[in-house]
Write an enzyme that holds these catalytic residues in place. Structure first.
Site, PDB file in Angstrom:
ATOM      1  CG  ASN A  13      -1.832   1.118   1.355  1.00 42.04           C
ATOM      2  OD1 ASN A  13      -1.784   2.045   0.550  1.00 42.04           O
ATOM      3  ND2 ASN A  13      -2.690   1.075   2.354  1.00 42.04           N
ATOM      4  NE  ARG A  94      -6.257   1.507   0.276  1.00 39.26           N
ATOM      5  CZ  ARG A  94      -6.105   2.779   0.627  1.00 39.26           C
ATOM      6  NH1 ARG A  94      -4.893   3.278   0.802  1.00 39.26           N
ATOM      7  NH2 ARG A  94      -7.155   3.547   0.813  1.00 39.26           N
ATOM      8  CG  HIS A 183     -12.288   3.898   3.604  1.00 37.95           C
ATOM      9  ND1 HIS A 183     -12.863   4.838   4.440  1.00 37.95           N
ATOM     10  CD2 HIS A 183     -10.948   4.098   3.664  1.00 37.95           C
ATOM     11  CE1 HIS A 183     -11.917   5.592   4.983  1.00 37.95           C
ATOM     12  NE2 HIS A 183     -10.740   5.156   4.518  1.00 37.95           N
ATOM     13  NE  ARG A 244      -8.704  12.658   3.380  1.00 36.17           N
ATOM     14  CZ  ARG A 244      -8.663  11.331   3.410  1.00 36.17           C
ATOM     15  NH1 ARG A 244      -9.680  10.636   3.866  1.00 36.17           N
ATOM     16  NH2 ARG A 244      -7.599  10.705   2.965  1.00 36.17           N
ATOM     17  CD  GLU A 399      -8.534  -0.900   4.642  1.00 40.43           C
ATOM     18  OE1 GLU A 399      -7.998  -0.508   5.703  1.00 40.43           O
ATOM     19  OE2 GLU A 399      -8.854  -0.128   3.727  1.00 40.43           O
TER      20      GLU A 399
END
Ligand code: ADP
Length: 414
Positions: A13, A94, A183, A244, A399
């Site tokens: 990733n 990813r 996601h 964010r 993940e």
């Protein structure tokens, strides 16, 4: 020497200045090694590496992702793991944005690489480092299938009313503007695990999945297929996150760009309003919980709330307000809700957030059991009362395992 069973997967990733990796057997779920290379291309790079129960931190020059991959390979070598001879089933990458092109795990060849590069403008901060990671690993392990797992894929077929923004349709087409969602690997994995936990086929379960980490997103999943999600064209939309904004009035950007900051008339960096890059940074890195109270680590936020800190209390209230807003919207969209599922760092660990997010919803059949909610565990669990008609669950996400499984499956079909 560490014995790696043939068929393991290296999961990669790659972020703009980081590279997370895990070497895992997707069948047994054995993790042989994992780690994080940080501050790649910056002044004080380091790699946190763990293998065989031993954790190490290596501080070494990492001018680029290729150097990071080489350093990780060397660390693995010291642990007796030789990637080239390990008979890996695949390397799973990813990739943040799959645009309209990718809706499933995809074996990477030159054409796929070119297409990921073509859609990179959709995610200028994310896809380019993903590409660099793919190229660096392909050079190192040319004979192992490289598979791209797209963070948007699960949401590829969102109903059009949920995927469409109400702006000029021509402009939307020209700029590929729509809601893509992110996601996805986590929402897909967690929604399936939740159905398994309930002992029901995923096709029969309606659920709201709340992925609350540093980044945060919600999804409404009907019978295994998402019908809505809170992140949009970019990961900025939706819930209040660590740094964010989540949803804000789009007009705020015009204001910031056009109007000089109060008190800075005349000269100084903000006398002309902000540039697009400054606004981007403000929205992505200096907002959310951090913007409101200076802290984006949820543990500190909760400690400060308990200690009576006003800024942290406001940040917490704003965070919960938005979260409840989405839960309410998704309950109506789904019509019948069988489960509400919490996952990721905050969702799995912060019992007060779970309790407050679903407080006073008994009239909707949602009732949390405080004792069950207080239990800490790495396993899927039910935290609602037996009489709650909606099952409230905590399902840890994974993940890396999801990427490894999907990568091995497509590589096996080659
Ligand atoms: P990401 O993958 O988006 O970086 P994670 O899913 O790892 O994020 O979640 C990170 C967040 O989880 C951080 O805000 C961290 O403070 C929070 N977190 C981790 N453990 C706890 C805990 N015990 N209580 C509250 N928050 C926690």
């Amino acid at each position: 020497m560490t014995d790696i069973a043939p068929g393991a997967v290296l999961v990669i990733n790659a972020g703009s200045s980081s590279l997370k990796y895990q070497l895992v057997d997707p069948r047994t779920e054995d993790v042989y090694a994992d780690g994080l290379a940080e501050r790649i291309g910056e002044d004080t790079p380091r790699i946190k590496h763990e293998a065989g129960g031993r954790e190490r931190v290596l501080e070494t020059a990492l001018p680029d992702h290729r150097a990071a991959i080489a350093a990780v390979t060397e660390l693995l070598h010291e642990d007796g793991i030789d990637l080239a001879s390990a008979e890996l089933a695949a390397v799973g990458h990813r990739v943040v944005h799959g645009g309209r092109s990718f809706h499933a795990p995809t074996v990477i060849d030159d054409e796929v690489l070119a297409e990921i590069a073509r859609i990179a403008p959709l995610a200028p901060l994310h896809n380019p480092p993903n590409l660099v990671g793919i190229e660096a690993v392909s050079a190192l392990l040319p004979d192992v299938p490289q598979v791209a797992i797209f963070d948007t894929a699960f949401f590829h077929d969102l109903p059009e009313e949920s995927a469409t923004y109400a702006i000029d349709a021509e402009v939307a087409r020209e700029y590929a503007i729509r809601r893509y969602g992110f996601h996805g690997t986590s929402h897909q994995y967690v929604s399936r695990r939740a159905a398994e936990f309930l002992g029901r086929p995923v096709s029969e379960v309606n659920q709201i999945v709340l992925h609350l980490g540093n980044g945060a997103s919600a999804s409404a999943v009907r019978g295994g297929r998402p019908i809505d999600t809170s992140m949009g064209m970019t990961p900025l939309e939706g819930l209040v996150m660590g740094t964010r904004t989540g949803d804000i009035d789009p007009g705020i950007a015009f204001q910031l760009a056009r109007v000089a900051a109060a008190g800075s008339e005349g000269s100084g960096p903000n006398s002309q309003g902000m540039t697009i890059d400054q606004i981007d940074r403000l929205y992505n890195k200096q907002s959310g919980l951090k913007g409101l109270c200076g802290d984006n680590d949820f543990r500190s936020v909760l400690e400060r709330v308990d200690a009576g800190d006003e800024a942290a209390a406001l940040a917490y209230k704003v965070y919960l307000h938005r979260l409840r807003h989405y839960i309410g919207a998704y309950m109506i969209e789904l019509g019948r809700v069988d489960a509400i599922v919490f996952t990721a760092g905050v969702g799995e660990n912060a019992a007060p957030v779970r309790a407050d997010a679903l407080a006073h919803l008994e009239m909707y059949g949602i009732e949390i059991d405080p004792e069950r909610n207080a239990v800490r565990s790495g396993e899927p669990r039910r935290i609602s009362t037996d009489s709650s008609t909606v099952a409230v669950l905590v399902v840890p996400t994974n993940e890396e395992l999801a990427i490894a499984r999907q990568s091995a499956a497509v590589a096996a079909s080659l």
